[in-house]
Design a protein around this motif. Sequence first.
Motif, PDB file in Angstrom:
ATOM      1  N   LEU A   1       1.007  -1.305  -0.184  1.00  0.00           N
ATOM      2  CA  LEU A   1       0.278   0.295   0.357  1.00  0.00           C
ATOM      3  C   LEU A   1       1.522   1.125  -0.422  1.00  0.00           C
ATOM      4  CD1 LEU A   1      -2.487  -0.723   2.660  1.00  0.00           C
ATOM      5  CD2 LEU A   1      -2.610  -0.781   0.014  1.00  0.00           C
ATOM      6  N   ARG A   2       1.601   1.363   0.241  1.00  0.00           N
ATOM      7  CA  ARG A   2       2.274   2.193   0.629  1.00  0.00           C
ATOM      8  C   ARG A   2       3.352   2.951  -0.106  1.00  0.00           C
ATOM      9  NH1 ARG A   2       5.056   1.079   5.365  1.00  0.00           N
ATOM     10  NH2 ARG A   2       6.698  -0.066   4.434  1.00  0.00           N
ATOM     11  N   VAL A   3       3.813   2.460  -1.107  1.00  0.00           N
ATOM     12  CA  VAL A   3       4.995   1.811  -2.196  1.00  0.00           C
ATOM     13  C   VAL A   3       3.998   2.471  -3.990  1.00  0.00           C
ATOM     14  CG1 VAL A   3       5.434   0.870  -4.205  1.00  0.00           C
ATOM     15  CG2 VAL A   3       6.517   0.264  -1.281  1.00  0.00           C
ATOM     16  N   THR A   4       1.946   1.751  -2.709  1.00  0.00           N
ATOM     17  CA  THR A   4       2.052   2.364  -4.705  1.00  0.00           C
ATOM     18  C   THR A   4       1.161   3.759  -4.177  1.00  0.00           C
ATOM     19  OG1 THR A   4       0.780  -0.025  -5.029  1.00  0.00           O
ATOM     20  CG2 THR A   4      -0.125   2.113  -5.749  1.00  0.00           C
ATOM     21  N   VAL A   5       0.768   4.118  -3.205  1.00  0.00           N
ATOM     22  CA  VAL A   5       0.220   5.639  -2.695  1.00  0.00           C
ATOM     23  C   VAL A   5       1.339   6.771  -2.718  1.00  0.00           C
ATOM     24  CG1 VAL A   5      -0.660   6.814  -0.916  1.00  0.00           C
ATOM     25  CG2 VAL A   5      -1.649   4.683  -1.190  1.00  0.00           C
ATOM     26  N   LEU A   6       2.629   6.229  -2.857  1.00  0.00           N
ATOM     27  CA  LEU A   6       3.948   6.834  -3.042  1.00  0.00           C
ATOM     28  C   LEU A   6       3.804   7.025  -4.545  1.00  0.00           C
ATOM     29  CD1 LEU A   6       6.390   6.095  -0.169  1.00  0.00           C
ATOM     30  CD2 LEU A   6       4.790   8.369  -0.426  1.00  0.00           C
ATOM     31  N   ALA A   7       3.413   5.945  -5.054  1.00  0.00           N
ATOM     32  CA  ALA A   7       3.683   6.915  -6.440  1.00  0.00           C
ATOM     33  C   ALA A   7       2.929   7.444  -7.191  1.00  0.00           C
ATOM     34  CB  ALA A   7       4.034   5.023  -6.874  1.00  0.00           C
ATOM     35  N   ILE A   8       1.285   7.337  -6.638  1.00  0.00           N
ATOM     36  CA  ILE A   8       0.306   7.339  -7.077  1.00  0.00           C
ATOM     37  C   ILE A   8       0.888   9.259  -6.470  1.00  0.00           C
ATOM     38  CG2 ILE A   8      -1.967   8.413  -6.729  1.00  0.00           C
ATOM     39  CD1 ILE A   8      -2.569   4.967  -5.884  1.00  0.00           C
ATOM     40  N   TRP A   9       1.066   9.798  -5.364  1.00  0.00           N
ATOM     41  CA  TRP A   9       1.664  11.533  -5.210  1.00  0.00           C
ATOM     42  C   TRP A   9       2.485  11.858  -5.912  1.00  0.00           C
ATOM     43  CZ3 TRP A   9      -2.095  14.216  -4.166  1.00  0.00           C
ATOM     44  CH2 TRP A   9      -2.930  13.861  -3.584  1.00  0.00           C
ATOM     45  N   GLY A  10       3.810  11.248  -6.228  1.00  0.00           N
ATOM     46  CA  GLY A  10       4.349  11.461  -7.197  1.00  0.00           C
ATOM     47  C   GLY A  10       3.817  11.553  -8.373  1.00  0.00           C
ATOM     48  N   PHE A  11       3.225  10.716  -8.834  1.00  0.00           N
ATOM     49  CA  PHE A  11       2.713  10.817 -10.330  1.00  0.00           C
ATOM     50  C   PHE A  11       1.806  13.235 -10.252  1.00  0.00           C
ATOM     51  CE2 PHE A  11      -0.810  10.373 -12.954  1.00  0.00           C
ATOM     52  CZ  PHE A  11      -0.861  10.519 -13.998  1.00  0.00           C
ATOM     53  N   ALA A  12       0.629  12.852  -8.901  1.00  0.00           N
ATOM     54  CA  ALA A  12      -0.213  13.776  -9.107  1.00  0.00           C
ATOM     55  C   ALA A  12       1.035  15.046  -8.869  1.00  0.00           C
ATOM     56  CB  ALA A  12      -1.088  13.434  -7.101  1.00  0.00           C
ATOM     57  N   ALA A  13       2.147  14.849  -8.165  1.00  0.00           N
ATOM     58  CA  ALA A  13       2.716  16.389  -7.406  1.00  0.00           C
ATOM     59  C   ALA A  13       3.092  16.238  -9.104  1.00  0.00           C
ATOM     60  CB  ALA A  13       3.563  16.293  -7.283  1.00  0.00           C
ATOM     61  N   ALA A  14       3.239  16.328  -9.653  1.00  0.00           N
ATOM     62  CA  ALA A  14       4.034  16.313 -11.477  1.00  0.00           C
ATOM     63  C   ALA A  14       2.616  17.100 -12.251  1.00  0.00           C
ATOM     64  CB  ALA A  14       4.439  15.190 -12.175  1.00  0.00           C
ATOM     65  N   VAL A  15       2.028  16.591 -11.675  1.00  0.00           N
ATOM     66  CA  VAL A  15       0.418  16.795 -12.668  1.00  0.00           C
ATOM     67  C   VAL A  15       0.058  18.139 -11.736  1.00  0.00           C
ATOM     68  CG1 VAL A  15      -2.299  16.049 -13.390  1.00  0.00           C
ATOM     69  CG2 VAL A  15      -0.417  14.442 -13.489  1.00  0.00           C
ATOM     70  N   VAL A  16      -0.089  17.941 -10.670  1.00  0.00           N
ATOM     71  CA  VAL A  16      -0.197  19.548 -10.487  1.00  0.00           C
ATOM     72  C   VAL A  16       0.728  20.445 -10.843  1.00  0.00           C
ATOM     73  CG1 VAL A  16      -1.105  20.909  -7.761  1.00  0.00           C
ATOM     74  CG2 VAL A  16      -1.536  18.469  -8.450  1.00  0.00           C
ATOM     75  N   ILE A  17       1.761  20.463 -10.562  1.00  0.00           N
ATOM     76  CA  ILE A  17       2.407  21.356 -11.163  1.00  0.00           C
ATOM     77  C   ILE A  17       2.151  21.635 -12.037  1.00  0.00           C
ATOM     78  CG2 ILE A  17       5.322  21.795 -11.588  1.00  0.00           C
ATOM     79  CD1 ILE A  17       6.036  20.322  -8.878  1.00  0.00           C
TER      80      ILE A  17
END
Length: 433
Positions: free
Chosen positions: A302-318
């Motif tokens: 779960l932790r690895v998947t959620v971290l990957a999601i928010w890495g991607f989300a951060a790039a999208v938000v920027i």
Amino acid sequence: MSASTQDATRSYGRGARILSVGIATTGLVTFAYFSLASHALSAVDYKGISVLWSVMFLIISIIYRPVEQLLSRTISSRRARGFESGHPLRTAVAIQAAFAALFLVVALAGRERIQDDVFDGSAELYWVLVVGVVAYAASYFARGWLAGHSRFGLYGGLVLLESCSRCLFALAVVIGVLQGQGAVALGIAAAPLVSMMVLPWALRGRDPAPPADAASAGELGSSTRFAAAVLVIMAAEQALLNGPVLAADITSTNAALAGFVFNVLLITRAPLQLFQAIQTSLLPHLSGLAVTDGKEDFARALRVTVLAIWGFAAAVVIGLAVIGPWAMGVLFGGDFDYARGGLVLVGFGMGFHLTAGTLNQAALARDRAGLAASVWLGCAALFLLWLLTAPFDDQLLAVEIGYCVTTALIAGALWLIERSAPPGAPPAEAPRP
């Protein structure tokens, strides 16, 4: 980490990579199908294809994914306990057949209204809808079976073959071999049938016939409750994605607003399509860990998947903060100005939505589908209420705020459900499919 859990983790990683490539390629081929269709047909005929696609995939996402998830979870749980073959499938078959039959009854009873009101009188589009939805019952059953057995290469092959066969019909119209809207639409109905060609490879030497004993009333009830809970979750998720478009169409005096709302929510739709690859491989992985007391590995996945999601989300938000309004103007044209702040809110909402999807798979793996369904249903209802009563003149801003807050609430509630799981206690025996 034991050797078995290391193997499971490696299998999950390989499966996620294979499915990501397969589904990404499928997305490109699907885009090509619509591109070819738009060149082959008039604007009015192309609109019919778009409506057919939207209606069909709204229906099948709600009524068939529950059994796909049921099979994925129960087969992977049994395999984790050492049962590599002979998985009982009668309950899953009964549930899937019941959903298909219910659709068929409703569709045939409402033929005139569906044909006239949805498809502007086109009998061809109506029958493609009927045949296609019924055919997808087998396709989604096969997907759940393949995911439960960790046959992710064949799963990716199934969805890729489906999209390629569909695209060939549009190509045939473009080059003049076939003609008209009906030929393009026929590919949508034929695709799930063609995709079944992967099953001989899947079944070779695998999963012999299940035992002849009928499922008990308890097993049937448990599986039915699980499928019903997932159906509620799927319906609530569709409400998040399609409710704003319908609400804008109903409540706004601006006839074009629904289209602008749809365009903004594409920021979420595209990542969700790709995230299906992660979801498909994550559920059987977590289900196996849940029944083998793999608490630390469960949490790590779960932790690895959620971290990957928010890495991607951060790039999208920027990206949205820097070039969002310009990019939306280039991609979708028109004279509508997309506010930077609203696009950023949708980017954050997308991150929360993907996080909620991950935590939802954890709840399903731990046999907490009912709790997860109550969260999705309650939050979706609040979201729709917000859309109808929001004190904003700018309805698009109301959608952007409501979507971000709602997905954050869902993710937070599902996180609390995961946190409340009994430490170190595997769940009860998974329902037999």
